[in-house]
Design a protein around this motif. Sequence first.
Motif, PDB file in Angstrom:
ATOM      1  N   LEU A 238      32.180  48.877  53.723  1.00  0.00           N
ATOM      2  CA  LEU A 238      31.632  49.124  52.391  1.00  0.00           C
ATOM      3  C   LEU A 238      30.868  50.443  52.313  1.00  0.00           C
ATOM      4  CD1 LEU A 238      30.247  45.583  51.448  1.00  0.00           C
ATOM      5  CD2 LEU A 238      32.464  46.573  50.872  1.00  0.00           C
ATOM      6  N   GLY A 239      30.604  51.045  53.472  1.00  0.00           N
ATOM      7  CA  GLY A 239      29.859  52.295  53.495  1.00  0.00           C
ATOM      8  C   GLY A 239      28.366  52.119  53.410  1.00  0.00           C
ATOM      9  N   LEU A 240      27.883  50.887  53.568  1.00  0.00           N
ATOM     10  CA  LEU A 240      26.442  50.665  53.439  1.00  0.00           C
ATOM     11  C   LEU A 240      25.668  51.239  54.625  1.00  0.00           C
ATOM     12  CD1 LEU A 240      26.266  47.034  52.007  1.00  0.00           C
ATOM     13  CD2 LEU A 240      26.331  49.210  50.811  1.00  0.00           C
TER      14      LEU A 240
ATOM     15  N   ASP B  48      32.603  40.588  63.196  1.00  0.00           N
ATOM     16  CA  ASP B  48      33.441  40.666  61.999  1.00  0.00           C
ATOM     17  C   ASP B  48      32.602  40.967  60.767  1.00  0.00           C
ATOM     18  OD1 ASP B  48      35.711  40.123  63.420  1.00  0.00           O
ATOM     19  OD2 ASP B  48      35.813  38.005  62.891  1.00  0.00           O
ATOM     20  N   VAL B  49      31.431  40.342  60.709  1.00  0.00           N
ATOM     21  CA  VAL B  49      30.548  40.549  59.550  1.00  0.00           C
ATOM     22  C   VAL B  49      30.046  41.988  59.522  1.00  0.00           C
ATOM     23  CG1 VAL B  49      28.455  39.787  58.384  1.00  0.00           C
ATOM     24  CG2 VAL B  49      29.871  38.127  59.617  1.00  0.00           C
ATOM     25  N   ILE B  50      29.570  42.479  60.669  1.00  0.00           N
ATOM     26  CA  ILE B  50      29.078  43.850  60.739  1.00  0.00           C
ATOM     27  C   ILE B  50      30.191  44.844  60.433  1.00  0.00           C
ATOM     28  CG2 ILE B  50      28.119  45.602  62.284  1.00  0.00           C
ATOM     29  CD1 ILE B  50      26.113  43.495  61.362  1.00  0.00           C
ATOM     30  N   GLY B  51      31.379  44.567  60.952  1.00  0.00           N
ATOM     31  CA  GLY B  51      32.513  45.459  60.695  1.00  0.00           C
ATOM     32  C   GLY B  51      32.858  45.529  59.220  1.00  0.00           C
ATOM     33  N   TYR B  52      32.803  44.391  58.531  1.00  0.00           N
ATOM     34  CA  TYR B  52      33.115  44.382  57.103  1.00  0.00           C
ATOM     35  C   TYR B  52      32.053  45.142  56.317  1.00  0.00           C
ATOM     36  CZ  TYR B  52      34.464  42.787  52.482  1.00  0.00           C
ATOM     37  OH  TYR B  52      34.859  42.758  51.166  1.00  0.00           O
TER      38      TYR B  52
END
Length: 235
Positions: free
Chosen positions: A139-141, A131-135
């Motif tokens: 952001l486009g980071l 979930d963290v990686i997906g979020y």
Amino acid sequence: MMPVLAAEPTKEIPQATTLLVVDDHDLLRLGLLTLVQAHAHASGRHIPVLESRTLQEALDLYREHRERIGLVLLDLHLPDAHGLSGLTHFLKAFPEAPVVVLSGVNDPGLMRHALARGARAYLTKSGDLKDVIGYIRTLGLFGAPGEAPTGDSPAETPRQAATPPELRTVRGLDGRQLQLTERQAQVLDWVLAGQSNRDIAAHAHLSEGTVKNHVSALLLLFGVRSRAQLISGMK
């Protein structure tokens, strides 16, 4: 698993690419840093990650690096903050800070309160932190595949544009495909062969502390608590 909820559409922050991870668990910070860098390198990028174990340290870091920080991942249980008090204190000091709650509690009520108090999103801690990686990806980071990285200054461009390391895809214990860096894959092979941290350090010309960090990251990635569980599950 509880879905990730955001209080509002994600705001693009093109110039701020540094992450601030606020969590007092060393293993979680290490695992998250490893995952972030692996995903970033896959698209030829480098994402700086700042770490903090306490709310006060986080406030000091944000005050110093606020122009570079594009996302704050804030745990709700810290040595000097509990529950939503840390979120409230952070946003009182920096109302525009892009703070996302990172929590091990799947509580819909707590999620609603966090979003109402200004959190950009409420992310749950899972074994793979997907979930963290997906979020972060939203952001486009991590950038788009093949997109040239953009540095904060010309001096940073050569390091950020370097050829990303080779990644090895392995099957996790639950059947998912995991991506490991070449070094992580080497350490995994040695662990599965029954080598101790001291033996691996000698083979890889690394310190035992560095090897321990690699092993800890592997345990987090595979969602197990011990080397024995990892070895048993990979047989």
